[in-house]
Design a protein around this motif. Structure first.
Motif, short mmCIF file in Angstrom:
data_model
loop_
_atom_site.label_atom_id
_atom_site.label_comp_id
_atom_site.label_asym_id
_atom_site.label_seq_id
_atom_site.Cartn_x
_atom_site.Cartn_y
_atom_site.Cartn_z
N ALA A 1 0.84 -1.19 0.00
CA ALA A 1 0.00 0.00 0.00
C ALA A 1 0.88 1.24 0.00
O ALA A 1 2.10 1.17 0.16
N LEU A 2 0.25 2.39 -0.16
CA LEU A 2 0.99 3.64 -0.36
C LEU A 2 2.03 3.89 0.72
O LEU A 2 3.17 4.26 0.42
N ASP A 3 1.68 3.73 1.99
CA ASP A 3 2.61 4.01 3.08
C ASP A 3 3.63 2.90 3.29
O ASP A 3 4.59 3.09 4.05
N TYR A 4 3.41 1.75 2.65
CA TYR A 4 4.27 0.60 2.93
C TYR A 4 4.68 -0.09 1.63
O TYR A 4 4.23 -1.20 1.34
N PRO A 5 5.53 0.54 0.82
CA PRO A 5 6.01 -0.14 -0.40
C PRO A 5 6.77 -1.41 -0.03
O PRO A 5 7.45 -1.47 0.99
N GLU A 6 6.65 -2.41 -0.87
CA GLU A 6 7.32 -3.67 -0.57
C GLU A 6 8.84 -3.53 -0.63
O GLU A 6 9.55 -4.16 0.15
N TRP A 7 9.34 -2.70 -1.55
CA TRP A 7 10.78 -2.56 -1.70
C TRP A 7 11.20 -1.11 -1.53
O TRP A 7 10.60 -0.20 -2.11
N LEU A 8 12.23 -0.90 -0.72
CA LEU A 8 12.95 0.36 -0.64
C LEU A 8 14.43 0.02 -0.76
O LEU A 8 14.89 -0.96 -0.16
N ALA A 9 15.16 0.80 -1.54
CA ALA A 9 16.58 0.49 -1.73
C ALA A 9 17.36 1.77 -1.95
O ALA A 9 16.85 2.75 -2.50
N THR A 10 18.60 1.75 -1.49
CA THR A 10 19.53 2.86 -1.69
C THR A 10 20.89 2.30 -2.05
O THR A 10 21.42 1.42 -1.35
N GLY A 11 21.46 2.79 -3.14
CA GLY A 11 22.80 2.38 -3.54
C GLY A 11 23.67 3.60 -3.73
O GLY A 11 23.22 4.64 -4.21
N SER A 12 24.94 3.50 -3.34
CA SER A 12 25.85 4.62 -3.51
C SER A 12 27.19 4.11 -4.03
O SER A 12 27.65 3.03 -3.67
N PHE A 13 27.78 4.94 -4.87
CA PHE A 13 29.09 4.61 -5.46
C PHE A 13 29.99 5.82 -5.31
O PHE A 13 29.59 6.96 -5.60
N VAL A 14 31.21 5.59 -4.83
CA VAL A 14 32.16 6.68 -4.62
C VAL A 14 33.44 6.37 -5.39
O VAL A 14 33.99 5.26 -5.29
N TYR A 15 33.87 7.36 -6.15
CA TYR A 15 35.17 7.28 -6.82
C TYR A 15 36.05 8.38 -6.25
O TYR A 15 35.65 9.55 -6.18
N THR A 16 37.26 8.00 -5.84
CA THR A 16 38.20 8.96 -5.26
C THR A 16 39.52 8.88 -6.02
O THR A 16 40.04 7.79 -6.29
N ARG A 17 40.02 10.04 -6.39
CA ARG A 17 41.35 10.12 -7.01
C ARG A 17 42.07 11.31 -6.41
O ARG A 17 41.73 12.46 -6.68
N GLY A 18 43.02 11.03 -5.53
CA GLY A 18 43.74 12.10 -4.86
C GLY A 18 42.77 12.98 -4.09
O GLY A 18 41.98 12.51 -3.29
N PRO A 19 42.81 14.29 -4.37
CA PRO A 19 41.96 15.19 -3.61
C PRO A 19 40.51 15.25 -4.11
O PRO A 19 39.66 15.89 -3.49
N PHE A 20 40.23 14.59 -5.22
CA PHE A 20 38.90 14.65 -5.82
C PHE A 20 38.07 13.44 -5.42
O PHE A 20 38.58 12.31 -5.39
N SER A 21 36.79 13.67 -5.12
CA SER A 21 35.89 12.58 -4.79
C SER A 21 34.53 12.84 -5.42
O SER A 21 34.06 13.98 -5.46
N MET A 22 33.92 11.79 -5.94
CA MET A 22 32.59 11.88 -6.53
C MET A 22 31.72 10.76 -5.96
O MET A 22 32.13 9.60 -5.94
N MET A 23 30.54 11.13 -5.45
CA MET A 23 29.58 10.14 -4.98
C MET A 23 28.30 10.27 -5.79
O MET A 23 27.77 11.36 -5.95
N VAL A 24 27.81 9.14 -6.28
CA VAL A 24 26.51 9.06 -6.93
C VAL A 24 25.64 8.12 -6.10
O VAL A 24 26.04 6.98 -5.83
N GLN A 25 24.50 8.61 -5.70
CA GLN A 25 23.60 7.81 -4.87
C GLN A 25 22.23 7.76 -5.52
O GLN A 25 21.72 8.77 -6.01
N THR A 26 21.64 6.59 -5.51
CA THR A 26 20.31 6.39 -6.08
C THR A 26 19.40 5.74 -5.04
O THR A 26 19.79 4.76 -4.40
N ARG A 27 18.22 6.32 -4.87
CA ARG A 27 17.23 5.78 -3.92
C ARG A 27 15.97 5.38 -4.69
O ARG A 27 15.45 6.15 -5.49
#
Length: 994
Positions: free
Chosen positions: A874-900
């Motif tokens: 039902a609306l208040d209770y979806p069967e699936w909830l998921a969150t994934g995140s990916f981080v790439y780091t190179r020296g002083p630079f960092s990038m995170m992409v997250q999907t919910r």
């Protein structure tokens, strides 16, 4: 509490070589150590992991624990704690400033594990309770000092045996870095792509040694964000979508349509029924309503503009701040004392809400009203009408509500060795939350006594001027001097209350058909304050001892602990005013300007519904006087971890815990837990627990009692079915005698860390929570049916009747009782992976990945003895909830992409598509966030600039329109508490550290 372990720091260094700890990187592997029981290291320090109060070498626990460190939370959402935690699928339907009712929750931020109620999630700060932010017993996490947070540990299983009441669905523990040494600051600002919802945040934190044995940390933070209302910049809400409901028997009974408008209320006013129905008023002129395709009280098409475009509420104004200090002093011999102080402030102001007067807020315009257009008056005279009904939305009476909470907390404690292998932890904590609710923050909330008085105007025959009819002696009105003598007495309280003379002497008649109300009219009708002040107090004393037995046992020593706790909770709420405030007098009708046979003040057209309510259109606090109450609880508890198998072939630990609590007014109750943790192989671990968890009634559920009226429709009284419709008194809310609710929780899972994939960890846990004797309210009809149809004699005690023929209902007590049952079943999955890479060469590179998912198999609520409905999906209770995140780091630079991801649901689990509604589906939604950061040196300090984009692809909310409101004349396009209605947001910030 737990400082970073040697293992987590080592892995952090491996994945972020050359980077400083305060800099951005996904805190994945640091959290792995807690979550998955990362492979044993040789030099692990003694720590306490949320879920158990025992300190041990290592972090394994049979109860699932998810940990997210400070950097990872900031990367997920750099604004509020709640924004970050809402990314985790273990949390469902959190109370936030945007979703919480400003009346019931004050717009506070309260976490809700498993979606079974935020009052069933225990929130801790450094393993200790906090004073409630609301009488509902929930903690406003906006008060927590964000600048010093080290990590958050989430126990997704019952923990009452370890921590006491409220931990039915689990524990959320905010852990501060009390060993921090140095200085760091953060400043950021942001807004949406529509250039609204502007925010500003600043945080500073510092830690330093004091002398040889002292250590002091302190922090201060401030955050503010502008509210958003109106849909002019959001195309998805400008088509006038609404849910239309047809008469019973039609199929499908409900369907969505565009360009839907009300036929019974408009922004300029309309006559909704009778011979002149459909006559609307535009700038004071009477014109026919441009009719569309009629469907009851609404129509598709027509000329009535959509007010939702101007007034849709998307987000409130929000402001928060806190200051925090913690000092600890080393006494030597592994002993220390500490003192801690917290001061927090949180203010939420709702966006304006225009006031609609329509049933049950009915108004009438009489034929002698001097503002009535002559064309309408002539028709009324021809038809012999004394009055016509009149419905209108008054946009100059668009009130905002502001709730301000101020929390103060002081803690004194001791930790350390007090004997040979005997560790003592003790603390006393005092906390206070003071809430001031201003229901009329912008002075546009109508006082109903003044509104109806000013609406009923006439020409004074003595002066020839327009005046309020109640002020005209020729029509039986009272002079201010006469009205000042009108009084009522509360016999029970022995208090006599007199009328409000300003309602008469300052009455300003107004033209209900005009385009705008003059400011002096607004000032008269709405120009007075409406407040309440609530004080919550908490005193906690907790002492615990821990030791180990059997150091020479082959399977390992036994950890044993136990202790004693005492807690007292108090509540006092009062409206601003004196003991002679008319709001304290039941049956008074509030002020003498209301229609009452004893008052003899001739105000016409006021419905009984309005007369029996409080002074204001909404938000009438303490109509029955002061609300207050208190209770205390004494507790004893014990816990043990017993290694029953150890060696090269694997190990098995048995976890046992028990707690007995004696609640004033509720009696004693046991909580307990038994768990097994089996390290089957070097890479595979199994865990499982069974727990009996408890939750005592909150201050609101015990003491917050209000009295009003309820309509008993003809035929609804089972004892007197022939009685016509009548009104009975209704008492709702608190019941000091409610018993604690009991939950049986079972969790079982595994953690897999294969040797062939270093830094890969996977955990899977299933859970089953069954609550008995859940605290709930039955509702008036359920009380009547259970008593007279089902013969439940204990429920019959909630009904009293008059001693007359027929014996109509005098009062229904819809108070909290132990009548509900709730079941929640599901599974949690988490996968984490991190490793250094060499993709482009040069500076050190690393990647990190983390994935959370929650599957909900069943969630059901129901009254005992009644078959419950599984609402998973039902609306208040979806069967699936998921969150994934990916981080790439190179020296002083960092990038995170997250999907919910939020799974598709149905709108109502009880509706059949094609019968009850044309389309019952609610589409899934996927939101993606991006965070870019760059580290650099700045003036001898380390610094980081970051840029965050929320809802990167500007995902619109799905269509979930409501019906057109009878008093608002508007329909919401979607559910603003569930879906992102702001769209793409940008945040830019700078961190510095010494």
């Amino acid at each position: 509490m737990l400082s970073r372990s040697a293992l987590s720091e080592a892995v952090r260094s491996l994945c972020n070589e050359g980077r400083k700890p305060q800099h951005f990187a996904l805190g994945t592997v640091a959290a792995l150590a807690v979550l998955g029981g990362v492979a044993e290291a040789q030099d692990l320090e003694e720590v306490t992991v949320t879920g158990s109060r025992l300190r041990r070498d290592g972090m394994s626990t049979p109860t699932p624990v998810t940990a997210v460190d400070r950097d990872e939370m900031r990367a997920m959402a750099p604004t509020l704690l709640m924004d970050a935690l809402s990314q985790l699928p273990q949390f469902r339907d959190n109370d936030t400033s945007q979703t919480g009712s400003i009346f019931s929750t004050g717009g506070s931020n309260s976490v809700n594990l498993r979606g079974i109620g935020s009052n069933r999630t225990l929130t801790l700060l450094n393993g200790r309770r906090m004073v409630s932010g609301q009488q509902t017993g929930t903690i406003d996490i906006a008060m927590i000092p964000t600048a010093l947070i080290d990590r958050v540990e989430v126990v997704t299983g019952g923990a009452s045996a370890a921590y006491g009441s409220d931990a039915i669905s689990g524990v959320t523990n905010f852990i501060l870095d009390t060993d921090y040494d140095g200085f760091r600051g953060n400043v950021q600002t942001g807004q949406t792509a529509r250039q609204d919802h502007e925010s500003f945040q600043v945080e500073v934190a510092a830690g330093t040694e004091i002398g040889e044995n002292g250590h002091l940390i302190a922090s201060a933070d401030y955050y503010e964000v502008d509210g958003v209302y109106g849909l002019h910049d959001r195309a998805w809400g400008q088509q006038g979508w609404a849910l239309i409901t047809g008469p019973a028997g039609t199929e499908p009974r409900r369907f969505y349509a565009q360009d839907v408008h009300s036929r019974t209320i408009t922004r300029g006013g309309i006559i909704p029924s009778g011979p002149l129905a459909g006559t609307q008023f535009i700038d004071g002129e009477a014109v026919p309503l441009s009719q569309g395709e009629a469907h009851g009280t609404v129509m598709i098409g027509g000329g009535n503009p959509d007010m939702e475009i101007d007034w849709a509420s998307l987000a409130p104004d929000d402001e928060r701040s806190s200051v925090f200090a913690h000092y600890k002093h080393d006494l030597g011999g592994d002993r220390e004392v500490f003192v801690q102080a917290l001061k927090g402030y949180h203010s939420v102001t709702s966006t304006p809400i225009p006031t609609g007067f329509a049933p049950a807020w009915s108004t009438e315009v009489f034929v002698d009203n001097p503002y009535l257009p002559e064309s309408v008056r002539d028709q009324m005279i021809d038809l012999g009408l004394e009055s016509v009904p009149f419905n209108r939305v008054y946009e100059q009476l668009a009130a905002t509500r502001r709730v301000e909470d101020e929390t103060t907390s002081l803690t004194f404690g001791f930790e350390g060795e007090v004997g040979n292998d005997l560790f003592l932890s003790a603390y006393y904590q005092w906390g206070e939350n003071i809430e001031v609710a201003d229901y009329n923050a912008n002075y546009q909330l109508p006082r109903t006594d003044r509104f109806y008085r000013a609406l009923d105007s006439a020409i004074d025959p003595d002066t020839g001027r327009i005046a309020c009819r109640a002020n005209i002696p020729a029509f039986g009105g009272l002079t201010p001097e006469q009205e000042a003598q009108v009084s009522k007495t509360n016999e029970q309280a022995g208090v006599t209350v007199y009328a409000d003379p300003l309602s008469n002497s300052m009455c300003i008649p107004f033209n209900p058909f005009g385009k705008d109300l003059p400011q002096e009219v607004v000032d008269y009708i709405a120009g007075s304050g409406n407040y309440h002040r609530m004080e919550l107090r908490q005193d906690v004393f907790d002492i615990a001892l821990q030791t180990t037995l059997g150091e020479n046992r082959q399977s390992g020593p036994i950890s044993l602990g136990g202790g004693f706790a005492y807690r007292e909770e108090r509540m006092h709420q009062d409206a601003f005013g004196t003991s002679r405030d008319p709001r304290y007098l039941p049956g008074f009708g509030v002020f003498s300007s209301f229609v009452d046979p004893d008052d003899q003040i001739p105000i016409r057209g006021m419905p009984t519904f309005v007369r029996d309510r409080g002074l204001f259109y909404s938000g009438n606090p303490n109509s029955q006087g002061v609300i207050q109450g208190e209770y205390d609880v004494w507790e004893v508890f014990a816990e043990s971890i017993i290694p029953i198998l150890g060696g090269a072939d694997g190990s098995v630990d048995l976890h046992l815990a028990a707690r007995y609590a004696d609640y004033a007014g509720s009696g004693g109750v046991w909580a307990g837990k038994a768990g097994l943790d089996w390290q089957a192989t070097e890479s595979l671990r199994f865990r499982g627990t069974w727990s009996r968890d408890t939750r005592a009634g909150t201050l609101s559920e015990r003491f917050d009692t209000q009295t009003g009226g309820t309509g008993i429709a003809a035929g609804e009284d089972p004892l007197v079915p022939s009685a016509p419709a009548y009104v009975a008194e209704l008492t709702t809310g608190g019941n000091p005698q409610i018993r604690p609710e009991i939950a049986n929780t079972t969790t079982a899972g595994m953690v897999w860390q294969p040797g062939w994939a270093e830094n890969l960890s996977l955990s899977l846990d299933v859970y089953d929570i069954e609550i008995e004797d859940a605290i709930d309210q039955l509702g008036t009809q359920e009380i009547l049916d259970r008593c007279y149809i089902q013969g439940a004699q204990d429920i019959c005690s909630l009904i009293t009747r008059v001693d007359a023929d027929p014996p109509l209902i005098r009062n229904i007590f819809n108070v909290y009782v132990n009548v509900s049952e709730a079941i929640t079943r599901g599974a949690d999955l988490e996968v984490s992976y991190a490793r250094p890479i060499n993709l482009v060469g040069g500076d050190a590179e690393s990647i990190a990945f983390r994935f959370f998912a929650n599957y909900l198999d069943e969630v059901s609520f129901g009254f005992a003895g009644v078959e419950a409905v599984n609402e998973a999906g039902a609306l208040d209770y979806p069967e699936w909830l998921a969150t994934g995140s990916f981080v790439y780091t190179r020296g002083p630079f960092s990038m995170m992409v997250q999907t919910r991801y939020r799974d598709a649901t149905v709108r109502n689990i009880l509706w059949t598509e094609g019968v009850d509604i044309e389309d019952n589906s609610v589409a899934s939604r996927t939101y993606t966030n991006l965070n870019l950061s760059y580290d650099f040196e700045w003036g001898g300090t380390s610094a980081q600039a970051y840029f965050y984009v929320g809802n990167l692809f500007d995902e619109d909310p799905p269509l979930l329109a409501g019906g057109v409101g009878g008093t608002s004349g508007r329909a919401a396009y979607t559910n603003t508490g569930i879906f992102d209605v702001l769209g793409r947001t940008f945040t830019v910030g700078l961190q510095v550290g010494l």
